[in-house]
Design a protein around this motif. Sequence first.
Motif, PDB file in Angstrom:
ATOM      1  N   ILE A   1       0.837  -1.204   0.000  1.00  0.00           N
ATOM      2  CA  ILE A   1       0.000   0.000   0.000  1.00  0.00           C
ATOM      3  C   ILE A   1       0.871   1.252   0.000  1.00  0.00           C
ATOM      4  O   ILE A   1       0.638   2.190  -0.769  1.00  0.00           O
ATOM      5  CB  ILE A   1      -0.946  -0.006   1.218  1.00  0.00           C
ATOM      6  CG1 ILE A   1      -2.003  -1.116   1.055  1.00  0.00           C
ATOM      7  CG2 ILE A   1      -1.646   1.354   1.374  1.00  0.00           C
ATOM      8  CD1 ILE A   1      -2.889  -1.306   2.267  1.00  0.00           C
ATOM      9  N   PHE A   2       1.894   1.281   0.867  1.00  0.00           N
ATOM     10  CA  PHE A   2       2.792   2.436   0.911  1.00  0.00           C
ATOM     11  C   PHE A   2       3.577   2.573  -0.389  1.00  0.00           C
ATOM     12  O   PHE A   2       3.784   3.682  -0.887  1.00  0.00           O
ATOM     13  CB  PHE A   2       3.748   2.313   2.099  1.00  0.00           C
ATOM     14  CG  PHE A   2       3.141   2.696   3.418  1.00  0.00           C
ATOM     15  CD1 PHE A   2       2.807   4.010   3.685  1.00  0.00           C
ATOM     16  CD2 PHE A   2       2.888   1.734   4.385  1.00  0.00           C
ATOM     17  CE1 PHE A   2       2.236   4.380   4.897  1.00  0.00           C
ATOM     18  CE2 PHE A   2       2.316   2.090   5.593  1.00  0.00           C
ATOM     19  CZ  PHE A   2       1.995   3.412   5.862  1.00  0.00           C
ATOM     20  N   GLY A   3       4.020   1.452  -0.945  1.00  0.00           N
ATOM     21  CA  GLY A   3       4.750   1.487  -2.200  1.00  0.00           C
ATOM     22  C   GLY A   3       3.894   2.000  -3.342  1.00  0.00           C
ATOM     23  O   GLY A   3       4.357   2.790  -4.177  1.00  0.00           O
ATOM     24  N   THR A   4       2.648   1.574  -3.381  1.00  0.00           N
ATOM     25  CA  THR A   4       1.725   2.018  -4.426  1.00  0.00           C
ATOM     26  C   THR A   4       1.429   3.501  -4.291  1.00  0.00           C
ATOM     27  O   THR A   4       1.342   4.221  -5.295  1.00  0.00           O
ATOM     28  CB  THR A   4       0.411   1.217  -4.344  1.00  0.00           C
ATOM     29  OG1 THR A   4       0.700  -0.183  -4.505  1.00  0.00           O
ATOM     30  CG2 THR A   4      -0.563   1.652  -5.433  1.00  0.00           C
ATOM     31  N   ALA A   5       1.281   3.973  -3.056  1.00  0.00           N
ATOM     32  CA  ALA A   5       1.002   5.384  -2.820  1.00  0.00           C
ATOM     33  C   ALA A   5       2.158   6.274  -3.270  1.00  0.00           C
ATOM     34  O   ALA A   5       1.952   7.435  -3.632  1.00  0.00           O
ATOM     35  CB  ALA A   5       0.708   5.623  -1.340  1.00  0.00           C
ATOM     36  N   SER A   6       3.365   5.729  -3.292  1.00  0.00           N
ATOM     37  CA  SER A   6       4.537   6.507  -3.699  1.00  0.00           C
ATOM     38  C   SER A   6       4.637   6.660  -5.213  1.00  0.00           C
ATOM     39  O   SER A   6       5.404   7.477  -5.692  1.00  0.00           O
ATOM     40  CB  SER A   6       5.808   5.854  -3.172  1.00  0.00           C
ATOM     41  OG  SER A   6       6.084   4.658  -3.890  1.00  0.00           O
ATOM     42  N   PHE A   7       3.906   5.859  -5.954  1.00  0.00           N
ATOM     43  CA  PHE A   7       3.896   5.790  -7.422  1.00  0.00           C
ATOM     44  C   PHE A   7       5.214   5.272  -7.977  1.00  0.00           C
ATOM     45  O   PHE A   7       5.239   4.319  -8.753  1.00  0.00           O
ATOM     46  CB  PHE A   7       3.575   7.145  -8.056  1.00  0.00           C
ATOM     47  CG  PHE A   7       3.548   7.079  -9.567  1.00  0.00           C
ATOM     48  CD1 PHE A   7       2.477   6.484 -10.224  1.00  0.00           C
ATOM     49  CD2 PHE A   7       4.601   7.565 -10.336  1.00  0.00           C
ATOM     50  CE1 PHE A   7       2.450   6.380 -11.620  1.00  0.00           C
ATOM     51  CE2 PHE A   7       4.581   7.477 -11.718  1.00  0.00           C
ATOM     52  CZ  PHE A   7       3.502   6.885 -12.354  1.00  0.00           C
ATOM     53  N   LEU A   8       6.349   5.880  -7.594  1.00  0.00           N
ATOM     54  CA  LEU A   8       7.648   5.474  -8.125  1.00  0.00           C
ATOM     55  C   LEU A   8       7.933   4.006  -7.827  1.00  0.00           C
ATOM     56  O   LEU A   8       8.498   3.292  -8.657  1.00  0.00           O
ATOM     57  CB  LEU A   8       8.761   6.342  -7.545  1.00  0.00           C
ATOM     58  CG  LEU A   8      10.197   5.970  -7.953  1.00  0.00           C
ATOM     59  CD1 LEU A   8      10.366   6.120  -9.457  1.00  0.00           C
ATOM     60  CD2 LEU A   8      11.213   6.836  -7.212  1.00  0.00           C
TER      61      LEU A   8
ATOM     62  N   ALA B   1       5.535   1.768  -7.104  1.00  0.00           N
ATOM     63  CA  ALA B   1       4.302   0.985  -7.253  1.00  0.00           C
ATOM     64  C   ALA B   1       4.533  -0.357  -7.951  1.00  0.00           C
ATOM     65  O   ALA B   1       4.153  -1.407  -7.414  1.00  0.00           O
ATOM     66  CB  ALA B   1       3.237   1.798  -7.972  1.00  0.00           C
ATOM     67  N   PRO B   2       5.150  -0.389  -9.148  1.00  0.00           N
ATOM     68  CA  PRO B   2       5.395  -1.686  -9.794  1.00  0.00           C
ATOM     69  C   PRO B   2       6.305  -2.607  -8.993  1.00  0.00           C
ATOM     70  O   PRO B   2       5.983  -3.794  -8.817  1.00  0.00           O
ATOM     71  CB  PRO B   2       6.008  -1.293 -11.144  1.00  0.00           C
ATOM     72  CG  PRO B   2       5.516   0.088 -11.401  1.00  0.00           C
ATOM     73  CD  PRO B   2       5.492   0.730 -10.054  1.00  0.00           C
ATOM     74  N   PRO B   3       7.449  -2.124  -8.458  1.00  0.00           N
ATOM     75  CA  PRO B   3       8.285  -3.016  -7.646  1.00  0.00           C
ATOM     76  C   PRO B   3       7.550  -3.539  -6.413  1.00  0.00           C
ATOM     77  O   PRO B   3       7.751  -4.699  -6.020  1.00  0.00           O
ATOM     78  CB  PRO B   3       9.464  -2.128  -7.239  1.00  0.00           C
ATOM     79  CG  PRO B   3       9.535  -1.091  -8.294  1.00  0.00           C
ATOM     80  CD  PRO B   3       8.118  -0.820  -8.666  1.00  0.00           C
ATOM     81  N   ALA B   4       6.715  -2.695  -5.797  1.00  0.00           N
ATOM     82  CA  ALA B   4       5.958  -3.133  -4.620  1.00  0.00           C
ATOM     83  C   ALA B   4       4.982  -4.249  -4.995  1.00  0.00           C
ATOM     84  O   ALA B   4       4.806  -5.212  -4.238  1.00  0.00           O
ATOM     85  CB  ALA B   4       5.191  -1.957  -4.010  1.00  0.00           C
TER      86      ALA B   4
END
Length: 217
Positions: free
Chosen positions: A33-40, A42-45
């Motif tokens: 969720i935090f990774g997706t919110a960062s956008f940058l 998002a795919p690696p998360a």
Amino acid sequence: MKQFTAAWEVLVQAFSDWWYNWLIFLAANTLWIFGTASFLFAPPALFGLFYVANEAVHKRGVDLADFFRGARRYFRKSWQWGLLNLIAAFLVWTNINFYLQFVALWSAALLTITLFLAVVWIIVQAYTIPYLLEQDVKKVRVALRNGLYTMLASPLYTLVLSFAVFLIVRLCAWQPALMLAGGPVLVALIATHAVRERVETFGLRGGMNSSGGEPHT
């Protein structure tokens, strides 16, 4: 009927894994969720989440380090996949907006075709990431091809699992607490179990590669 039974077994196994590793999955889900919110990130998360699911499906034991390991290992591939999906989303969006400007039979027909292709694309993506993790040859193009072939070769199987995933996504949208509780990682488990089951059913043991006209070992 065999495809329906296989799909049901996939769902049972996915729920079982989710329940057994719930605390780890909850933590991985939160990181996603935090990774997706960062956008940058998002795919690696997303790939990190699927990597955790893949480890669980293979019964290798999972911990939170697997999330970071998967995100790091597939960072470049995840963005190749992500950019491809951004392009696809942009094309779908522009086509829908264009066809909605017209009130005619042809525009309605093309709009229907566009929406159908968009749904097909989304379904193929659910197979693509697990295939990319399973393949010996880590190529997005090969994973997409394998995902498409799997969908075409197992229509009822795909339909049942897609309906289950749709319900989970719908419930998460209706009640965000379910997303926090691990809805996304459950979807990853279903998709990963689905690919693993098809690999075994089609006799594709020992990994995947890029040769031939269908997914095979």
